[in-house]
Design a protein around this motif. Structure first.
Motif, mmCIF file in Angstrom:
data_model
loop_
_atom_site.group_PDB
_atom_site.id
_atom_site.type_symbol
_atom_site.label_atom_id
_atom_site.label_comp_id
_atom_site.label_asym_id
_atom_site.label_seq_id
_atom_site.Cartn_x
_atom_site.Cartn_y
_atom_site.Cartn_z
ATOM 1 N N LYS A 184 0.975 -1.204 -0.012
ATOM 2 C CA LYS A 184 -0.055 -0.121 -0.132
ATOM 3 C C LYS A 184 0.876 1.271 0.025
ATOM 4 C CE LYS A 184 -3.748 -1.868 2.974
ATOM 5 N NZ LYS A 184 -5.111 -1.822 3.051
ATOM 6 N N GLN A 200 1.390 4.120 -3.086
ATOM 7 C CA GLN A 200 1.174 5.569 -2.805
ATOM 8 C C GLN A 200 2.165 6.339 -2.991
ATOM 9 O OE1 GLN A 200 -1.890 7.279 -2.124
ATOM 10 N NE2 GLN A 200 -2.735 5.109 -2.978
ATOM 11 N N GLN A 208 2.156 9.315 -5.661
ATOM 12 C CA GLN A 208 2.040 10.692 -5.244
ATOM 13 C C GLN A 208 3.473 11.503 -5.257
ATOM 14 O OE1 GLN A 208 -0.739 11.984 -3.573
ATOM 15 N NE2 GLN A 208 -2.371 10.117 -3.730
ATOM 16 N N ILE A 260 -2.942 3.080 8.922
ATOM 17 C CA ILE A 260 -1.882 3.772 8.842
ATOM 18 C C ILE A 260 -1.903 5.091 9.600
ATOM 19 C CG2 ILE A 260 0.018 4.904 7.300
ATOM 20 C CD1 ILE A 260 -0.800 2.687 5.319
ATOM 21 N N LYS A 261 -0.824 5.266 10.241
ATOM 22 C CA LYS A 261 -0.866 6.719 10.958
ATOM 23 C C LYS A 261 0.388 7.471 10.683
ATOM 24 C CE LYS A 261 -2.498 8.901 15.159
ATOM 25 N NZ LYS A 261 -3.347 8.890 16.304
ATOM 26 N N VAL A 262 0.112 8.487 10.437
ATOM 27 C CA VAL A 262 1.491 9.637 10.010
ATOM 28 C C VAL A 262 1.742 10.194 11.371
ATOM 29 C CG1 VAL A 262 2.611 11.452 8.669
ATOM 30 C CG2 VAL A 262 0.900 9.597 7.551
ATOM 31 N N CYS A 263 3.088 9.925 11.841
ATOM 32 C CA CYS A 263 3.423 10.338 13.215
ATOM 33 C C CYS A 263 4.654 11.153 13.298
ATOM 34 C CB CYS A 263 3.690 9.185 13.975
ATOM 35 S SG CYS A 263 2.335 7.562 14.000
ATOM 36 N N PRO A 298 7.799 10.580 8.596
ATOM 37 C CA PRO A 298 8.685 11.259 7.462
ATOM 38 C C PRO A 298 9.872 11.963 8.512
ATOM 39 C CG PRO A 298 6.705 12.691 8.169
ATOM 40 C CD PRO A 298 6.667 11.356 8.756
ATOM 41 N N LEU A 340 4.462 16.253 8.027
ATOM 42 C CA LEU A 340 3.534 15.609 8.445
ATOM 43 C C LEU A 340 1.980 15.607 7.822
ATOM 44 C CD1 LEU A 340 4.340 15.711 12.262
ATOM 45 C CD2 LEU A 340 4.436 13.826 10.867
ATOM 46 N N HIS A 381 1.260 17.035 4.942
ATOM 47 C CA HIS A 381 1.293 16.612 3.555
ATOM 48 C C HIS A 381 0.931 15.146 3.305
ATOM 49 C CE1 HIS A 381 2.522 16.039 -0.572
ATOM 50 N NE2 HIS A 381 3.300 15.306 -0.164
ATOM 51 N N LEU A 382 1.556 14.220 4.092
ATOM 52 C CA LEU A 382 1.533 12.788 3.829
ATOM 53 C C LEU A 382 0.457 12.186 4.589
ATOM 54 C CD1 LEU A 382 5.440 11.934 4.716
ATOM 55 C CD2 LEU A 382 4.092 11.817 2.534
ATOM 56 N N LYS A 383 -0.640 13.037 4.845
ATOM 57 C CA LYS A 383 -1.877 12.228 5.392
ATOM 58 C C LYS A 383 -2.462 11.559 4.585
ATOM 59 C CE LYS A 383 -2.131 13.881 9.567
ATOM 60 N NZ LYS A 383 -2.157 13.266 10.867
ATOM 61 N N PHE A 384 -2.206 11.617 3.150
ATOM 62 C CA PHE A 384 -2.726 10.794 2.164
ATOM 63 C C PHE A 384 -2.709 9.282 2.395
ATOM 64 C CE2 PHE A 384 1.380 12.030 0.282
ATOM 65 C CZ PHE A 384 1.662 10.689 -0.362
ATOM 66 N N LEU A 385 -1.461 9.109 3.151
ATOM 67 C CA LEU A 385 -0.998 7.512 3.433
ATOM 68 C C LEU A 385 -2.022 7.190 4.557
ATOM 69 C CD1 LEU A 385 2.630 7.881 3.705
ATOM 70 C CD2 LEU A 385 1.689 6.732 1.971
ATOM 71 N N GLU A 386 -2.846 8.042 5.277
ATOM 72 C CA GLU A 386 -3.832 7.249 6.156
ATOM 73 C C GLU A 386 -5.063 6.834 5.315
ATOM 74 O OE1 GLU A 386 -4.267 10.132 9.316
ATOM 75 O OE2 GLU A 386 -2.170 9.647 10.060
ATOM 76 N N VAL A 425 -5.353 5.166 2.582
ATOM 77 C CA VAL A 425 -5.375 3.898 1.896
ATOM 78 C C VAL A 425 -5.797 2.596 2.732
ATOM 79 C CG1 VAL A 425 -3.814 4.665 0.331
ATOM 80 C CG2 VAL A 425 -2.767 3.386 2.309
#
Lengths: 256, 256
Positions: free
Chosen positions: A150, A154, A158, A181-184, A236, B247, B249-254, B256
């Motif tokens: 996944k 992406q 992107q 998924i959590k962006v942290c 990131p 952080l 900008h990458l929210k799109f990863l959440e 999927v």
């Protein structure tokens, strides 16, 4: 046109985790593998200056996947891939792992897996390090593969800003128990080191590193907490270590 | 009450640069030295997991300065100092270096000297890494000592936010030719690697890392440019590698 994808790790070319990652990566392009010929956990961003390096081709992932065992560190692997093996090709993506064990929080700086991904980012290659929270050689990588797929999809669709790398950690759970998924951000924590102290057969004292990871505080937006809550964490990360908010505060140093 | 100051480096206990730093540090408190027993340049944040570590006391800096040669990496030295040798004491400051050669720009991530300073910061110890832009074993550290003294004094007086470390580089100039101190960000750059490729006596190919540092762009607020302009560069740095601006900008990863 097919993408070129470099796969590396720090557990070595024969680790089950890198095989899982090769299987996912080959769905997206031509895979090249350069990985250490022996485990290199905890090598951080070490490079080999004092010795020559060797590469040994081993097509263990099938006839169409060039794969090399490298005598150096994970960072050496990326350097050799970029500047020797693929010097006439573009590398579109570097994926590192899947690491056997967590690289969340401060572990990113000790990890050879994450340092390899960071080296790729220094070279301007979008890169992702993957780690599964299971140290076992018999770890089940099936959920990790689903999330690696996944995230790679992406990122390729992107794009990833150059100079960024992603630190992805996957909880030790079946796929249907993972919440998403959590962006942290990177959790603040450190290893409360404990050295095993003992005496060798010659009567000399020695110390052997061990320890327990200690979180500075609970914070649901930090990677360690997201993992505890059943999420895949994505941090990131970057190789510019400047503490920008401190630049102004430290101007007093210019007055002396 | 006297301060406890830990001195370490990556060039080894016998390097002239660490002697210069010990001479400055002892003006500010009780110095303890733990440094590698052999050169460890390029070790980055490597730690030793597979082998036991040894410490050998060597009072080479005088009878009142406990000094130990450590068989491990620079990061191992800091861990052993904190958790074995000084486990019952507070360490008020860690200074690392003076490195023989630049640790400006991306060199911070390869450098054992800077990784030792970073490890101290992970442990909550204010820390400063010093490097002189002169690789020679006969380098003149007199100007570097003057600036190390100024910076240590200011840091002890003003305090340094925990989790911060300073990456200090000193140009290869006489003291009266140095224009002052400049607080900078890390220059964006990388090593355009070049591997020396050759054949060993058994006819096998080997690769030996070499290369040329390449700056991404001229920027007078970056450390490399400040050094070229005759300033001592100070980059406040940190071990939290999170790219905070990314952080959101990458929210799109959440999704999927």
């Amino acid at each position: 046109m097919s993408l070129n994808i470099l796969v590396t790790n720090d557990d070595g070319l024969s680790a089950p985790g890198i095989r899982a990652l090769v299987e996912v990566a080959q769905e997206f392009g031509q895979v090249y593998v350069v990985a250490p010929d022996s485990p290199q956990s905890g090598q951080g961003h070490a490079i080999t200056l004092e010795h020559p390096l060797r590469l040994k081709e081993q097509r263990i992932f099938g006839p169409n996947i060039p794969a090399y065992a490298c005598s150096g560190t994970p960072v050496d692997c990326v350097k050799l891939a970029k500047h020797v093996l693929l010097k006439n090709e573009d590398i579109d993506l570097c994926v590192s792992g899947i690491n056997h064990g967590s690289n969340a929080s401060i572990n990113i700086i000790y990890s050879g897996t994450m340092s390899a991904a960071m080296e790729a980012s220094v070279e301007g290659i979008p890169s992702i390090g993957f780690s599964l929270l299971d140290y076992s050689i018999e770890a089940d990588f099936s959920a990790a593969k689903i999330y690696a797929r996944k995230i790679i999809k992406q990122v390729l669709e992107q794009g990833l800003k150059e100079t960024l790398l992603l630190n992805v950690n996957i909880p030790k759970l079946p796929a249907d128990a993972i919440k998403g998924i959590k962006v942290c951000h990177q959790a603040e924590g450190h290893w409360a080191e404990d050295f095993l102290e003992n005496t060798d057969p010659m009567g000399r004292t020695y110390y052997w590193l061990t320890g327990k990871f200690t979180l500075a505080k609970e914070d649901e937006n930090a990677d360690v907490c997201a993992l505890e809550n059943g999420y895949v964490s994505v941090v990131p990360s970057m190789h510019d270590l400047t503490a920008y908010p401190a630049l102004n505060h430290l101007k007093f140093l210019e007055e002396v």
